[in-house]
Write an enzyme that holds these catalytic residues in place. Sequence first.
Site, PDB file in Angstrom:
ATOM      1  N   GLY A 514      27.942  40.717  40.087  1.00 11.67           N
ATOM      2  CA  GLY A 514      28.809  40.516  41.246  1.00 11.67           C
ATOM      3  C   GLY A 514      29.210  39.070  41.336  1.00 11.67           C
ATOM      4  O   GLY A 514      28.558  38.201  40.787  1.00 11.67           O
ATOM      5  N   GLY A 518      34.301  40.110  43.685  1.00 16.87           N
ATOM      6  CA  GLY A 518      33.980  41.523  43.678  1.00 16.87           C
ATOM      7  C   GLY A 518      32.861  41.858  42.716  1.00 16.87           C
ATOM      8  O   GLY A 518      32.483  41.048  41.876  1.00 16.87           O
ATOM      9  N   SER A 519      32.343  43.066  42.873  1.00 18.66           N
ATOM     10  CA  SER A 519      31.229  43.500  42.053  1.00 18.66           C
ATOM     11  C   SER A 519      31.724  44.309  40.861  1.00 18.66           C
ATOM     12  O   SER A 519      32.800  44.880  40.890  1.00 18.66           O
ATOM     13  CB  SER A 519      30.292  44.376  42.878  1.00 18.66           C
ATOM     14  N   ASP A 631      38.148  29.651  36.103  1.00 19.61           N
ATOM     15  CA  ASP A 631      36.758  29.919  36.478  1.00 19.61           C
ATOM     16  C   ASP A 631      35.891  30.104  35.227  1.00 19.61           C
ATOM     17  O   ASP A 631      35.164  31.088  35.101  1.00 19.61           O
ATOM     18  CB  ASP A 631      36.707  31.157  37.378  1.00 19.61           C
TER      19      ASP A 631
END
Length: 811
Positions: A514, A518-519, A631
């Site tokens: 997660g 979101g997971s 990211d």
Amino acid sequence: MATPPCALPLLFGLMFLLQGDPSQAGDTVAAGRPLSGGESLVSKRGKFRLGFFQPDNSSDHWYLGIWYNQISLHTTVWVANREAPITDPASSQLSISSDGNMVILDHRRSAVWSTNVTGVAPNSTVGVILDSGNLVLADASNTSVVRWQSFDHFSDTWLPGGKLGRSKRTGEVTRLVAWKGSGDPAPSMFSLELDPRGSSQYLLNWNGSEQYWSSGNWTGRAFAAVPEMTSTGASPLSKYTFGYVDGEDESYFVYDVTDESVVTRFRVDVTGQIKFLTWVEAAAEWVLFWSEPKRQCDVHAVCGPSGVCTENALPSCSCPRGFRARRPAEWLQADHTAGCSRNAGLACGGAPDGRQSKSRNEDRFYPMPSVRLPSNAQSAAAASARDCELTCLGNCSCTAYSYTGGCSLWYGDLINLQDTSGGGGAGGSSSSIWIRLAASEFSGTGNKTKKQLVIGLAVAAGSVAAVTATVLAAILILRCRRTRSLRRVEGSLMAFTYRDLQFVTKNFSEKLGGGAFGSVFKGALPDSTLVAVKKLEGVRQGEKQFRAEVSTIGTVQHVNLIKLLGFCSQRTRRLLVYEHMPRGSLDRHLFETSSSHGVLSWETRYQIALGVARGLEYLHDKCRDCIIHCDIKPENILLDEAFVPKVADFGLAKLMGRDFSRVLTTMRGTVGYLAPEWIAGTAITTKADVFSYGMMLFEIVSGRRNVGRPDDGGAVDFFPSTAVGLLLDGDSGGAVDGRLAGSADAAEVERACKVACWCVQDDESLRPSMGMVVQVLEGLVDVNTPPIPRSLKVLADPSKYVQFFSGLPST
Ligand SMILES: *[C@@H]1O[C@H](CO)[C@@H](O)[C@H](O)[C@H]1NC(C)=O
Ligand SMILES: *[C@@H]1O[C@H](CO)[C@@H](O)[C@H](O)[C@H]1NC(C)=O
Ligand SMILES: *[C@@H]1O[C@H](CO)[C@@H](O)[C@H](O)[C@H]1NC(C)=O
Ligand SMILES: *[C@@H]1O[C@H](CO)[C@@H](O)[C@H](O)[C@H]1NC(C)=O
Ligand SMILES: *[C@@H]1O[C@H](CO)[C@@H](O)[C@H](O)[C@H]1NC(C)=O
Ligand SMILES: *[C@@H]1O[C@H](CO)[C@@H](O)[C@H](O)[C@H]1NC(C)=O
Ligand SMILES: *[C@@H]1O[C@H](CO)[C@@H](O)[C@H](O)[C@H]1NC(C)=O
């Protein structure tokens, strides 16, 4: 309260005559001019519409309600006959009855709902829908004289301008009561009201009495437990005016919007949470900006008796092993009131099967680890877990026990049981509970719980007669759509429905990981291809734009980039389906000390570094539109069977839009990889990825987090500074993971450290491109010794570390 001038009814009567269009019958219902089934009224400036509607197409229940007239999503703000639906709108109507009240007459001409006020003269009143969303019963001769208003009888929604409070004369409160299910406006157990005992706090109650949240008392500027009300500037709340009024006759709270174009509502959701929402036209959806309780599982009995709540999961309610949804059709509509019931009755207290021997038939216990224990435990004296178990077995109404030093027993239904195995635990407290089940539940082998749940749903639904049959028909129709949609392909991508993905992931039962966006859940396609399904949270994009972005991502294919297989975009749900990577993410292999996969060899690490660099080079330079990942960190590098690295989550920045940078810069675990320009708020280029890559490369070399605590002392150490120091001393070998016991190619180590240091330069023009990084790592190009980046010096000082990363930009 804004009310229209007295000439209005006449004016609209005139318009009615002139236009003769029954669906545009103005904003007024009057004696002799009722509102019948197919018609609707629109408020003066077109903001709200009043009419009959059907919240759930699979049932024949119709209601009189008010909804927004100028937004594309049908959003009901008020319902008159919540508990008394009509079934034949064509022959039903809203009219002014002979006693002056507004009434709903069903097809038999009997009143199913009435404004129910007394002392009104016959034929003297009209009903008017106002631009505030308020429906008023007013004197026909002067509509400023209001006899009754829907703002005094809220449903689940509190609109700007309405008062939520308590009359001091009558003691009556206006309260918000949630819908029972997403398609059922009947009042549920959850309500919000001003404390009837006279304090200035608002309370969320279950069944009118069990309080599960309080706003705290009004302090003059805010409620004690809602400090964000006083925040200014960037907070969305700054567009609102609030006020708590403690008057002689009444106490109430009002809110309004300063900007009239802001469309906003406050409601008690089906989930039992209060939610403040704003309509975002560009995204064509309601965006949540404030909610309480923050955690879904803190809502009392949210999953009903014996239901299990799971935080950050959809659906958040499930049934434990040996149980199934008591009312499956309601359960599917997010109405969990009825909770779960047993598949098989308990021997004790149930109906024991006389032919079986007592011991074979005796109830047994199924352990559920990692839970927040249910409410209302009773403690019992027991010296051991076995004693505790026997005590429970000895009482027919005992349903579960837990033993952690002391013995806790539960009698009857379990309430507020929460599964915390996927994290999201309340306050980190996590225990195990043993749930009593019939012996027959243990006869089969292993893990068939989930299948039982699904089958249980179908069987139970089938056994509930006529009403449910229509629901089932609807489900079947959805199923047919599902199989079709699985084959529907957009470009090279599969378009899934949400139900498909529920099916593929066994109802999101196996969580792989997660993050802030979101997971991720494991799943298997019908052809048994393993997939990873990511549930995106907080995507504001509308359907079209989302699909466009997703197709773009779908065309990006490279051996070092994770492959997007499909997606789901349904209502507000946005999910992505990726290929599944058996070895998981890089961080586990680098940092987990007890990892069963062993220490990554230097050779493998170097290949991973090179592979990631190639993947990023492709994203930056070689695909049609340049994609900045934004990211890069070990959690987003996945490994296949042969340890070939694949960069995950690229393209998310575009999908998330403006929210992305806000979430990113405030997210724990990402900050250490963010380039200084994120903090400075200047434009982000591909060089931001280069910086993150450099930070990660240090970690690949050292096998530990850049920010760590040395075993001996308490001070934080910052590895990149150490590594650069060693590099300048000509001892980059000292930077390598000690677990490799020196078995690393010295030239490669030096190259990697130099590259990493160049990548994390403050000045982005000094950082190499990813193409250049690839060439260096491949040994095709030599590099000079880099200068020491200023930020590394700053970051090496733990006191400054905090300063450096505080004061992040708010957007
Ligand atoms: C229900 O039916 C109406 C009219 O046919 C349609 O506009 C609406 O989208 C349907 N709602 C759902 C949830 O399918
Ligand atoms: C009207 O009020 C009476 C008592 O005040 C109540 O019994 C009745 O159910 C109400 N009718 C409706 C339609 O709300
Ligand atoms: C009210 O108006 C209706 C129709 O306009 C009429 O038939 C009825 O007699 C009136 N009732 C009274 C009490 O005036
Ligand atoms: C209508 O009623 C309001 C409130 O009672 C009053 O102030 C106003 O003067 C009335 N208007 C007329 C035209 O009677
Ligand atoms: C709120 O105020 C009331 C008195 O008005 C007091 O009894 C109560 O304890 C206060 N609640 C909290 C949470 O401080
Ligand atoms: C809700 O409260 C009422 C009394 O206020 C009680 O009779 C009823 O049993 C409660 N319902 C549940 C499900 O506990
Ligand atoms: C079982 O436990 C409940 C709750 O403590 C108690 O009221 C009841 O009397 C017990 N029954 C027996 C048979 O001991």
